[in-house]
Design a protein around this motif. Structure first.
Motif, short mmCIF file in Angstrom:
data_model
loop_
_atom_site.label_atom_id
_atom_site.label_comp_id
_atom_site.label_asym_id
_atom_site.label_seq_id
_atom_site.Cartn_x
_atom_site.Cartn_y
_atom_site.Cartn_z
N UNK A 95 0.83 -1.19 0.00
CA UNK A 95 0.00 0.00 0.00
C UNK A 95 0.87 1.25 0.00
N UNK A 96 0.33 2.36 -0.49
CA UNK A 96 1.11 3.59 -0.53
C UNK A 96 1.51 4.04 0.86
N UNK A 97 2.76 4.35 1.02
CA UNK A 97 3.22 4.93 2.28
C UNK A 97 3.39 3.94 3.42
N UNK A 98 3.01 2.71 3.23
CA UNK A 98 3.16 1.73 4.30
C UNK A 98 3.53 0.39 3.68
N UNK A 99 4.80 0.06 3.72
CA UNK A 99 5.31 -1.11 3.02
C UNK A 99 4.69 -2.42 3.50
N UNK A 100 4.45 -2.57 4.81
CA UNK A 100 3.97 -3.86 5.28
C UNK A 100 2.69 -3.76 6.11
N UNK A 101 2.16 -2.58 6.32
CA UNK A 101 0.96 -2.43 7.14
C UNK A 101 -0.28 -2.83 6.35
N UNK A 102 -1.09 -3.69 6.95
CA UNK A 102 -2.34 -4.08 6.32
C UNK A 102 -3.40 -3.04 6.66
N UNK A 103 -4.21 -2.66 5.69
CA UNK A 103 -5.24 -1.67 5.97
C UNK A 103 -6.24 -2.18 7.00
N UNK A 104 -6.65 -1.30 7.91
CA UNK A 104 -7.67 -1.63 8.88
C UNK A 104 -9.02 -1.15 8.38
N UNK A 105 -10.06 -1.35 9.17
CA UNK A 105 -11.39 -0.90 8.74
C UNK A 105 -11.47 0.62 8.65
N UNK A 106 -12.29 1.10 7.75
CA UNK A 106 -12.48 2.55 7.57
C UNK A 106 -13.37 3.05 8.70
N UNK A 107 -12.96 4.12 9.38
CA UNK A 107 -13.81 4.66 10.44
C UNK A 107 -15.07 5.29 9.86
#
Length: 147
Positions: free
Chosen positions: A36-48
Motif C-alpha cells: 500500500x502507498x506509504x506503508x510497506x507492510x501495514x495491512x489496511x484496517x477498517x475505515x472509520x
C-alpha cells in the motif's frame, strides 16, 4: 509548455506509484494484495465512520491543470480521474486541520502518507500530496430550470 510537461510528469509519477491492479475501491481483496502507498507492510484496517460535517469542505469537484480531477461526496467517498480513467476510488478519511488520508484497497492505513490531500487557502485549494499538485474547486452552475 514547460509547466504543462512538469504537471504531466508529476501525474505520470503518481500513477507509477500505484500498485499493480489497484483501484483502491471499497472492496478489500486480501488475495494478491500488493504493498500500500506509504506503508510497506501495514495491512489496511477498517475505515472509520465518516461524519458529513467532517468532509463538508471537501465535497465537490476539484480540477487540476493536467485534465484531471478529484470528486468527493458527503459520505467521504471519492475518485481521482484523468482522461476518463479512474486512478483511485475510495474514501477520504478526515485527519483534522483540513487534512484527509485516502483509503487503500477498501481499508484504512491509519497513518498519514502521501496518499491524501490537504485543503489550503481557506478551503479554496486542494493539495494532493502524491504529486504536490494543487486543484481548484469547480463552481457549480445553477440553471434557470425547474426548481
Amino acid at each position: 509548455m514547460r509547466a504543462r510537461s512538469t504537471v504531466l510528469a508529476a501525474c505520470a509519477a503518481a500513477v507509477a506509484l500505484l500498485p499493480a491492479g489497484c483501484g483502491g475501491g471499497e472492496k478489500a481483496d486480501d488475495a494478491g494484495a500488493s504493498a500500500s502507498p506509504g506503508a510497506a507492510s501495514a495491512a489496511p484496517g477498517p475505515i472509520p465512520a465518516i461524519k458529513p460535517a467532517d468532509v463538508k469542505p471537501l465535497v465537490g469537484r476539484w480540477v487540476g491543470t493536467a485534465k484531471d480531477y478529484f470528486q468527493f461526496t458527503a459520505d467521504g467517498s471519492g475518485v481521482w480521474v484523468r482522461g476518463g480513467q479512474r486512478l483511485w476510488s475510495g474514501t477520504a478519511i478526515p485527519e483534522g486541520g483540513g487534512k484527509y488520508r485516502f483509503s487503500w484497497q477498501g481499508g484504512d492505513l491509519k497513518t498519514a502518507s502521501y496518499w491524501g490531500v490537504s485543503l489550503t487557502e481557506k478551503n479554496t485549494k486542494l493539495l494532493f500530496a502524491g504529486t504536490n499538485q494543487t486543484y481548484t474547486k469547480a463552481v457549480a452552475h445553477k440553471g434557470k430550470g425547474k426548481g
